[in-house]
Design a protein around this motif. Sequence first.
Motif, PDB file in Angstrom:
ATOM      1  N   PRO A   1     -24.859  11.561  -6.082  1.00  0.00           N
ATOM      2  CA  PRO A   1     -25.324  11.154  -7.417  1.00  0.00           C
ATOM      3  C   PRO A   1     -26.396  10.074  -7.386  1.00  0.00           C
ATOM      4  O   PRO A   1     -27.180   9.963  -8.330  1.00  0.00           O
ATOM      5  CB  PRO A   1     -24.043  10.639  -8.097  1.00  0.00           C
ATOM      6  N   GLU A   2     -26.449   9.281  -6.314  1.00  0.00           N
ATOM      7  CA  GLU A   2     -27.447   8.214  -6.264  1.00  0.00           C
ATOM      8  C   GLU A   2     -28.859   8.718  -5.968  1.00  0.00           C
ATOM      9  O   GLU A   2     -29.845   8.005  -6.169  1.00  0.00           O
ATOM     10  CB  GLU A   2     -27.055   7.149  -5.230  1.00  0.00           C
ATOM     11  N   VAL A   3     -28.955   9.939  -5.479  1.00  0.00           N
ATOM     12  CA  VAL A   3     -30.272  10.521  -5.217  1.00  0.00           C
ATOM     13  C   VAL A   3     -30.931  10.848  -6.548  1.00  0.00           C
ATOM     14  O   VAL A   3     -30.287  11.414  -7.444  1.00  0.00           O
ATOM     15  CB  VAL A   3     -30.145  11.786  -4.349  1.00  0.00           C
ATOM     16  N   ARG A   4     -32.181  10.470  -6.709  1.00  0.00           N
ATOM     17  CA  ARG A   4     -32.882  10.721  -7.971  1.00  0.00           C
ATOM     18  C   ARG A   4     -32.790  12.197  -8.328  1.00  0.00           C
ATOM     19  O   ARG A   4     -32.847  13.072  -7.473  1.00  0.00           O
ATOM     20  CB  ARG A   4     -34.335  10.265  -7.896  1.00  0.00           C
ATOM     21  N   GLN A   5     -32.642  12.464  -9.594  1.00  0.00           N
ATOM     22  CA  GLN A   5     -32.389  13.806 -10.079  1.00  0.00           C
ATOM     23  C   GLN A   5     -33.572  14.737  -9.800  1.00  0.00           C
ATOM     24  O   GLN A   5     -34.724  14.324  -9.785  1.00  0.00           O
ATOM     25  CB  GLN A   5     -32.106  13.773 -11.585  1.00  0.00           C
TER      26      GLN A   5
END
Length: 217
Positions: free
Chosen positions: A156-160
């Motif tokens: 989830p921390e990876v940019r969308q």
Amino acid sequence: MTIRKQRLNPRKQPVQIRSRATVDAILIAAAQVFEAHGYAAGTTNRIASKAGVSIGTLYQYFPSKEAIAVALLEQHISETGHRLHEWVGHMVVEQHGLGEALHDYVTEMMHIHSRQPRLQHMLLEEIPLPERVHQALLESERNAAKTMAGLLRLFPEVRQGVPEHTCFVIVQTVESLTHRFAVHPDDQFIPRTTFVDEIVAMLVAYLTYEALPQNAS
């Protein structure tokens, strides 16, 4: 088929178990000879002697040392892709965090390139590539980017919306840096563990940064 293509392609494919074992012995011996003596001095006579086969037997399967080197490169492409898929499966099962997952990936790529660094450099930089192998190399890079993109969606921390071209940059960066470090270990001024940590920190920052709006000052 041109003479050049004939020299780069295997003469025949092994079918029987004994034939496959002979080809495997030739390829293992060739990797050791190229690593020890380099490409120019890695003659077919040396390879045959190391493999424990006659030069005539070697030529039954490979018309030249160039064809042997191409076969080794194809083996390397296949192994690297297999290792990547194994890593992804392991990360999914273990549910590691982003930093730890990337650390495992970089460490594994370092391991692949460090086993026979002189051979790795020769395969990737020195030998002429038949078109089929060139296309296989490009396809393996595209598949690696797709595989990486699929895994990174789990964090989830990876940019969308991480696109495959972002993952292509990651794969190429790790491949290039680990290859360079492994081939020239004596030229490096930082320890290997520090080198891996720095790559991981760079990748995490790249994957998690929030881009500024284009009109921001």
